[in-house]
Design an enzyme around this catalytic site. Structure first.
Site, mmCIF file in Angstrom:
data_model
loop_
_atom_site.group_PDB
_atom_site.id
_atom_site.type_symbol
_atom_site.label_atom_id
_atom_site.label_comp_id
_atom_site.label_asym_id
_atom_site.label_seq_id
_atom_site.Cartn_x
_atom_site.Cartn_y
_atom_site.Cartn_z
ATOM 1 N N GLN A 191 48.376 57.070 0.811
ATOM 2 C CA GLN A 191 48.628 58.362 0.292
ATOM 3 C C GLN A 191 50.080 58.810 0.075
ATOM 4 O OE1 GLN A 191 47.871 61.516 3.100
ATOM 5 N NE2 GLN A 191 47.099 62.895 1.535
ATOM 6 N N SER A 197 54.084 62.718 1.399
ATOM 7 C CA SER A 197 55.278 63.084 2.501
ATOM 8 C C SER A 197 56.507 62.516 1.514
ATOM 9 C CB SER A 197 55.110 62.716 3.763
ATOM 10 O OG SER A 197 53.822 63.261 4.199
ATOM 11 N N SER A 247 51.038 55.439 5.816
ATOM 12 C CA SER A 247 50.170 54.504 6.300
ATOM 13 C C SER A 247 49.281 53.845 5.355
ATOM 14 C CB SER A 247 48.876 55.361 7.134
ATOM 15 O OG SER A 247 49.522 56.390 7.863
ATOM 16 N N GLU A 298 40.747 65.919 3.795
ATOM 17 C CA GLU A 298 41.820 65.127 4.788
ATOM 18 C C GLU A 298 41.464 65.718 6.304
ATOM 19 O OE1 GLU A 298 46.080 64.885 4.088
ATOM 20 O OE2 GLU A 298 46.427 63.567 5.559
ATOM 21 N N GLU A 309 51.519 73.511 13.523
ATOM 22 C CA GLU A 309 51.897 74.921 13.117
ATOM 23 C C GLU A 309 51.356 75.315 11.822
ATOM 24 O OE1 GLU A 309 53.741 72.270 14.322
ATOM 25 O OE2 GLU A 309 55.028 72.926 15.751
#
Ligand SMILES: Cc1cc2nc3c(=O)[nH]c(=O)nc-3n(C[C@H](O)[C@H](O)[C@H](O)COP(=O)(O)OP(=O)(O)OC[C@H]3O[C@@H](n4cnc5c(N)ncnc54)[C@H](O)[C@@H]3O)c2cc1C
Length: 386
Positions: free
Chosen positions: A105, A108, A140, A223, A356
């Site tokens: 993926q 990020s 990953s 996810e 968060e």
């Protein structure tokens, strides 16, 4: 009505091959891979719950390691199924499920993790395809992956959520550079990925140009359910390991730990049942934002359970099993040492969306509380401070 147990039994009797890949291919073609997927795409269009019957009947036959294909299974597959063209579905789903092609993926970035829609990787039109340039991080499995799901900016003049497009990235294409990143456990499960002028043909675009955010939301909601909502039996997984330690080692018990042990067992059971509900919701249609609660609960529990395990084991628990930098294939919570588990659990409240952010989603989209003030949703991305 299809009797899925009969089908699975007949399949098992008629496909004697011991070659794991051949077996998995045949299972996919018989619609017994994921029974809730459409016929022709590894499924039979049946309710998701019936998968458990198939898995029971085919127990002991060749299978793929769900941890190895986790990103493909949990994130890429539902996104390709929902937003892909018929050709993309045919091309990608079978080798994804058999494990012949692994996925990663590419979301990020160094400057865009929680604020995913702020990402800077650019995709620019080039004839019948796109040129992609940018940097991704914490990827990953990028070192093993054949394909990646990739979110890139195609229009910097639009506000940040509107100028994004979703692609499948060919990880073997020239210009894709994967470099390992070593993490707290000593392993390098993830990588930095540098994309330099990578050419992706337009048939690797998933969904419409500029609609990348909507496609990414399908991925993100799946996810969260897939990270938090694995199907565990009662008292299984990490809480099961802690319970066994408690039962087998009376010498480590204390009154204070007894209270925490009970709290954790109850919380783990509540989280497990919430996961069961989230998967039922997934089976009925879309995973809702409630999946965030499941992921949040599992992440926090993983840290508390592994923490109590170390506390109970004392100095013995601090012995790390292996500090070699492995460029591994899967997270191994159950096969490794207590220290590995404790160190690896630190990442559970970050990967797949931080706790968060998940609390923000629950507050705003489940409970309907007032949203965080946002000043950047109408400003062209190009003008945002970075
Ligand atoms: C083990 C692991 C594996 C990963 N694998 C992948 C992968 O395969 N592919 C991939 O694309 N990414 C992957 N990631 C990246 C992960 O998704 C991001 O790290 C995560 O989304 C957080 O982004 P960030 O690290 O940039 O932190 P930041 O976004 O910089 O956040 C820093 C801190 O600020 C908090 N924060 C930020 N914004 C807000 C807000 N609005 N309200 C309250 N708090 C806020 C965050 O919660 C966090 O605590 C992985 C991460 C880990 C740890």
């Amino acid at each position: 009505m299809t009797d899925v147990r009969e089908l699975a039994r007949a399949f098992r009797a008629s496909v004697p091959t011991d070659d794991p890949v051949e077996f998995l291919r045949a299972r996919f073609d018989a619609g017994l891979a994921w029974v809730h997927y459409p016929a022709g795409l590894g499924g039979l269009g049946l309710p998701r719950e019936q998968q458990a019957i198939v898995d029971e009947e085919l127990a002991g036959t060749p299978s793929n390691d769900p941890r190895r294909i986790g990103i493909g299974l949990g994130m890429a597959a539902p996104t390709v199924l929902r937003h892909g063209t018929p050709e993309q579905r045919r091309r990608f789903l079978r080798p994804l499920w058999t494990g012949e092609e692994l996925w990663c993926q590419l979301f990020s970035e160094p400057g865009a993790g929680s604020d995913l829609a702020g990402l800077a990787t650019r995709a620019v039109r080039d004839g019948d395809g796109w040129r992609v340039t940018g940097q991704k991080v914490w990827t990953s499995m990028a070192h093993r992956a054949r394909w990646a799901i990739l979110l890139a900016r195609t229009d910097p003049d639009l506000p940040k959520h509107r100028g994004l497009t979703y692609f499948v990235c060919d990880m073997t294409a020239p210009g894709v550079d994967v470099r390992p990143l070593r993490q707290l456990t000593g392993e390098a499960e993830f990588n930095e990925v540098f994309l330099t002028d990578v050419f992706l043909p337009d048939d690797l675009r998933l969904g419409a140009v500029g609609e990348g955010w909507a496609v990414a939301r399908t991925t993100l909601m799946n996810e969260r359910v897939s990270i938090g909502g694995g199907s565990l039996p009662r008292g299984g997984g990490l809480i099961g390991m802690l319970t066994s330690l408690w039962t087998d080692r009376p010498d480590v018990r204390t009154a204070a730990a007894h209270d925490e042990m009970m709290r954790l067992w109850v919380a783990a059971e509540a989280a497990r049942l919430t996961g069961v509900r989230a998967r039922q919701q997934l089976a009925a249609g879309d995973p809702g934002p409630e999946g965030s609660a499941v992921k949040l609960a599992f992440a926090e529990l993983a840290q508390r359970i592994t923490g109590l395990e170390l506390e109970l084991r004392g100095a013995e628990g601090l012995r790390h099993d292996d500090w070699t930098m492995r460029h591994g294939e899967a997270v191994d919570f159950e096969g490794r040492s207590p220290t590995y588990r404790w160190l690896r659990a630190k990442g559970t409240s970050i990967e797949g969306g931080t706790s968060e952010i998940l609390r923000n989603i629950i507050a705003e989209r489940v409970l309907g509380l007032p949203a965080e003030p946002r000043t950047d949703t109408t400003v062209p991305w190009r003008e945002l401070p970075r």
